[in-house]
Every structure is written in structure tokens, then in C-alpha cells.
Design a protein around this motif. Structure first.
Motif, PDB file in Angstrom:
ATOM      1  N   ILE A 142       0.752  -1.307  -0.102  1.00  0.00           N
ATOM      2  CA  ILE A 142      -0.046  -0.085  -0.056  1.00  0.00           C
ATOM      3  C   ILE A 142       0.918   1.222   0.209  1.00  0.00           C
ATOM      4  O   ILE A 142       1.750   1.310   1.012  1.00  0.00           O
ATOM      5  N   GLN A 143       0.548   2.164  -1.060  1.00  0.00           N
ATOM      6  CA  GLN A 143       1.409   3.436  -1.181  1.00  0.00           C
ATOM      7  C   GLN A 143       0.346   4.617  -0.892  1.00  0.00           C
ATOM      8  O   GLN A 143      -0.792   4.473  -1.198  1.00  0.00           O
ATOM      9  N   ILE A 144       0.837   5.761  -0.166  1.00  0.00           N
ATOM     10  CA  ILE A 144       0.159   6.810  -0.144  1.00  0.00           C
ATOM     11  C   ILE A 144       0.840   8.180  -0.791  1.00  0.00           C
ATOM     12  O   ILE A 144       2.068   8.121  -0.662  1.00  0.00           O
ATOM     13  N   ILE A 145       0.016   9.046  -1.408  1.00  0.00           N
ATOM     14  CA  ILE A 145       0.574  10.107  -2.257  1.00  0.00           C
ATOM     15  C   ILE A 145      -0.422  11.287  -1.620  1.00  0.00           C
ATOM     16  O   ILE A 145      -1.626  11.143  -1.604  1.00  0.00           O
ATOM     17  N   TYR A 146       0.503  12.394  -1.087  1.00  0.00           N
ATOM     18  CA  TYR A 146      -0.328  13.278  -0.426  1.00  0.00           C
ATOM     19  C   TYR A 146      -0.576  14.418  -1.466  1.00  0.00           C
ATOM     20  O   TYR A 146       0.510  14.724  -2.291  1.00  0.00           O
ATOM     21  N   HIS A 147      -1.605  15.239  -1.473  1.00  0.00           N
ATOM     22  CA  HIS A 147      -1.801  16.300  -2.537  1.00  0.00           C
ATOM     23  C   HIS A 147      -2.141  17.570  -1.510  1.00  0.00           C
ATOM     24  O   HIS A 147      -2.419  18.658  -2.220  1.00  0.00           O
ATOM     25  N   VAL A 151      -2.822  17.977   5.158  1.00  0.00           N
ATOM     26  CA  VAL A 151      -3.189  16.589   5.441  1.00  0.00           C
ATOM     27  C   VAL A 151      -1.944  15.545   5.749  1.00  0.00           C
ATOM     28  O   VAL A 151      -2.087  14.937   6.591  1.00  0.00           O
ATOM     29  N   ALA A 152      -0.878  16.024   4.849  1.00  0.00           N
ATOM     30  CA  ALA A 152       0.178  15.345   4.961  1.00  0.00           C
ATOM     31  C   ALA A 152       0.841  15.235   6.467  1.00  0.00           C
ATOM     32  O   ALA A 152       1.118  14.167   6.871  1.00  0.00           O
ATOM     33  N   ILE A 167       8.010   7.648  10.140  1.00  0.00           N
ATOM     34  CA  ILE A 167       8.206   8.980   9.499  1.00  0.00           C
ATOM     35  C   ILE A 167       9.339   9.411  10.363  1.00  0.00           C
ATOM     36  O   ILE A 167       8.897  10.266  11.516  1.00  0.00           O
ATOM     37  N   PRO A 168      10.372   9.779   9.926  1.00  0.00           N
ATOM     38  CA  PRO A 168      11.350  10.592  10.567  1.00  0.00           C
ATOM     39  C   PRO A 168      11.215  11.942  10.624  1.00  0.00           C
ATOM     40  O   PRO A 168      10.455  12.530   9.662  1.00  0.00           O
ATOM     41  N   GLU A 169      11.337  12.506  11.973  1.00  0.00           N
ATOM     42  CA  GLU A 169      11.023  14.076  11.927  1.00  0.00           C
ATOM     43  C   GLU A 169      11.850  15.101  10.943  1.00  0.00           C
ATOM     44  O   GLU A 169      11.171  15.856  10.652  1.00  0.00           O
ATOM     45  N   PRO A 172      10.349  14.788   6.798  1.00  0.00           N
ATOM     46  CA  PRO A 172       8.782  14.664   6.572  1.00  0.00           C
ATOM     47  C   PRO A 172       8.263  14.221   5.301  1.00  0.00           C
ATOM     48  O   PRO A 172       8.935  14.731   4.194  1.00  0.00           O
ATOM     49  N   TRP A 173       7.181  13.645   5.041  1.00  0.00           N
ATOM     50  CA  TRP A 173       6.796  13.215   3.821  1.00  0.00           C
ATOM     51  C   TRP A 173       6.331  14.689   3.098  1.00  0.00           C
ATOM     52  O   TRP A 173       5.631  15.483   3.286  1.00  0.00           O
ATOM     53  N   GLU A 174       6.432  14.481   1.670  1.00  0.00           N
ATOM     54  CA  GLU A 174       6.338  15.570   0.761  1.00  0.00           C
ATOM     55  C   GLU A 174       5.063  15.532  -0.325  1.00  0.00           C
ATOM     56  O   GLU A 174       4.555  14.198  -0.269  1.00  0.00           O
ATOM     57  N   GLN A 175       4.550  16.281  -0.633  1.00  0.00           N
ATOM     58  CA  GLN A 175       3.369  16.451  -1.679  1.00  0.00           C
ATOM     59  C   GLN A 175       3.821  15.576  -2.788  1.00  0.00           C
ATOM     60  O   GLN A 175       5.151  16.005  -3.425  1.00  0.00           O
ATOM     61  N   ASN A 176       2.996  14.752  -3.546  1.00  0.00           N
ATOM     62  CA  ASN A 176       2.936  14.224  -4.623  1.00  0.00           C
ATOM     63  C   ASN A 176       4.174  13.472  -4.913  1.00  0.00           C
ATOM     64  O   ASN A 176       4.780  13.223  -5.944  1.00  0.00           O
TER      65      ASN A 176
END
Length: 292
Positions: A142-147, A151-152, A167-169, A172-176
Motif C-alpha cells: 500500500i502506498q500513499i501520495i499526499y496532495h 493533510v500530510a 516517519i522520521p521527524e 517529513p513526507w512531501e506532496q505528490n
């Protein structure tokens, strides 16, 4: 709708009926005429005639699910969640499912996308839901993609609560950008933050119908199991009814409107008809930004 059985349709055709006993004193021919007259006038005959002359819906048993199936509108789940789906099933029983999540009930503001890969196997006709087929599934990835940046951040916090340090501080996860949120070897802990389950694949039904009696207007619909109204219970719930159907993408009108007929809605819908690749999602988001 199944044709009714002969005992139900023909009064007198019970186990003690003279029609079933050749030694009856009644005249067989007379009884035949009376039985046929009763049959013709019965509600069951009317239903059979309707099915013969005007049947528009048939249920595939077992269902053929291979192909590309898409939402025909903005779907609402408890939470609330606003979602459109684009599912592909392949001949080797694997599947690739895109779930597009939005920030409102018009499905015009995408916030994140889930990409789910796995395998599904049909089992047997459902004993509980008529016309349904039970199935088992196995998730591979399962993968997630933030837009949406906000929300991310929010989902990242939830993921780290259920899966500390995932998720390392400092990263942080990036958009798209596509991130693995679950892999087969890792277990389910990290995905619990989203109250995610694919138990909808445990109940499957495929319907075919010809609109307006026209053989050129075939519509194929894929019904998958319903989702529990309490998001926290989704992992433990076995479907007992259906969600709104997905339609076979080959038969879907590419100009069909989502989001009340807006131009943005049409563009989003066309995006769902595509394979949902990251490039397509990114392009879709840029279009949205240009319209805001």
C-alpha cells in the motif's frame, strides 16, 4: 430475479395434487387446461413474461471481474470520507486499486491517494447475500501520495502514533511523492492510522444490463462489499451488503459528470479513467491549482 419454481407458480402442483398422480379420476387433459389457465393468469407468469421480453439486468455467476472499473460519482463514506475509486483486476488474480480521497462532497479537492496492490480469489456463492460471491484477498503493498500539505502533516502524526518512528521527524513526507505505508512483510500497524481495510473484496457481484433494450448500450457494474459505518470497526467487519457500483471503464462515457457538472469535476473524472499513475495525479493537481 430468479424464475419461480413450478410448485410456487402452479397452485395444485403440490405433493398431494392429482396432477402428480396418473391414477387420478380426473381427466388429465381438463386438468392441464385449468392449470395452464391459472399459470397464465398468475403473477409468476407475468414476471416470467417480463423477464423473457424485457430483461435488462443479468447477474454473472461466477462473476468475471478482470478489467478496469471506476466510480461514476463522488462516493461518501462515514467519517466523513469523500472518495472515488479506480480498480484494475488482472487475469492472474492480482489487482491494483486507486482510492482518491477529497476534502469535500463534490470531490473537487484531492487530499491524498492510496495505491493498493494485492491478489483476490473468488470462492463460492454467498449463503447470505443472494447473487453475491464470496472471495478472499491478500495485500502485497500500500502506498500513499499526499496532495495537501496540512493533510500530510496530520496523517503523518497519526501514523507515528500507531507505528512510532515510521516517519522520521527530519524527513517529513512531501506532496505528490509516493511512500510505502504498508508492505506484506511489515504487518498492519502503520496502516491502522487510516482505519483502512479492503474487506470490500470479500463480497463481489457483477451485473450486466442493456439500456433501453439496445444491445449497443451495455453497462457492466461491479458491486463490492459495504464498509462499516464505524471506521474503527472496518478491520473486523465482513460485508453484508454493497457499496455504490463501479462501472466497466470501457463502457463509461468519458464526459460523465462528477461534482455537479463542473469543468473541474469532468477533469477529475477523466483522471480516474486513466491508470491513476503518479504523473497523471500530479498533472491533475496542477490543473486544479490553475483553476483556483
Amino acid at each position: 430475479m430468479d424464475p419461480c419454481n413450478m410448485k410456487a407458480c402452479l397452485p395444485g402442483l403440490g405433493e398431494g395434487s392429482a396432477l402428480l398422480h396418473p391414477d387420478s379420476r380426473s381427466h388429465p387433459r381438463s386438468l392441464e387446461k385449468n392449470a395452464w389457465r391459472t399459470f397464465k393468469e398468475s403473477q409468476c407468469h407475468h414476471m416470467l413474461k417480463h423477464l423473457h421480453n424485457g430483461a435488462r439486468i443479468t447477474v454473472q455467476m461466477p462473476p468475471t471481474i478482470e478489467g478496469h472499473w471506476v466510480s461514476t460519482g463522488c462516493e461518501v463514506r462515514s467519517g466523513p470520507e469523500f472518495i472515488t475509486r479506480s480498480y484494475r483486476f488482472y487475469h492472474n488474480n492480482t489487482f491494483k486499486a486507486y482510492q482518491f480521497y477529497y476534502g469535500g462532497n463534490r470531490c473537487t479537492n484531492p487530499i491524498y491517494t492510496l495505491v493498493i496492490r494485492g491478489k483476490v480469489r473468488l470462492r463460492q456463492a454467498s449463503w447470505i447475500i443472494r447473487g453475491g460471491t464470496e472471495a478472499d484477498y491478500q495485500l502485497h503493498n500500500i502506498q500513499i501520495i499526499y496532495h495537501n500539505e496540512a493533510v500530510a502533516g496530520r496523517i503523518s502524526q497519526l501514523v507515528n502514533r500507531t507505528c512510532p518512528g515510521f516517519i522520521p521527524e527530519d524527513k517529513p513526507w512531501e506532496q505528490n511523492v509516493s511512500y510505502d505505508i504498508w508492505r506484506e512483510e511489515n504487518g498492519y500497524e502503520c496502516i491502522r492510522a487510516l482505519n483502512f481495510a479492503m474487506h470490500e473484496l470479500q463480497l463481489i457481484r457483477v451485473e450486466k444490463q442493456y439500456l433501453h433494450h439496445n444491445l449497443d448500450h451495455l453497462v457492466e457494474e461491479l458491486f463490492l462489499g459495504d464498509i462499516h459505518t464505524d471506521p474503527a470497526q472496518r478491520m473486523y467487519y465482513r460485508p453484508s451488503s454493497y457499496q455504490p457500483p463501479l462501472q466497466n471503464a470501457k463502457k463509461v462515457d468519458a464526459t460523465k459528470e462528477v461534482a455537479g457538472g463542473s469543468t473541474m469535476g469532468k477533469q477529475l473524472y477523466l483522471g480516474v479513467l486513466n491508470d491513476g499513475s503518479l504523473a497523471a495525479i500530479t498533472e491533475q493537481r496542477e490543473r486544479i491549482k490553475s483553476w483556483e
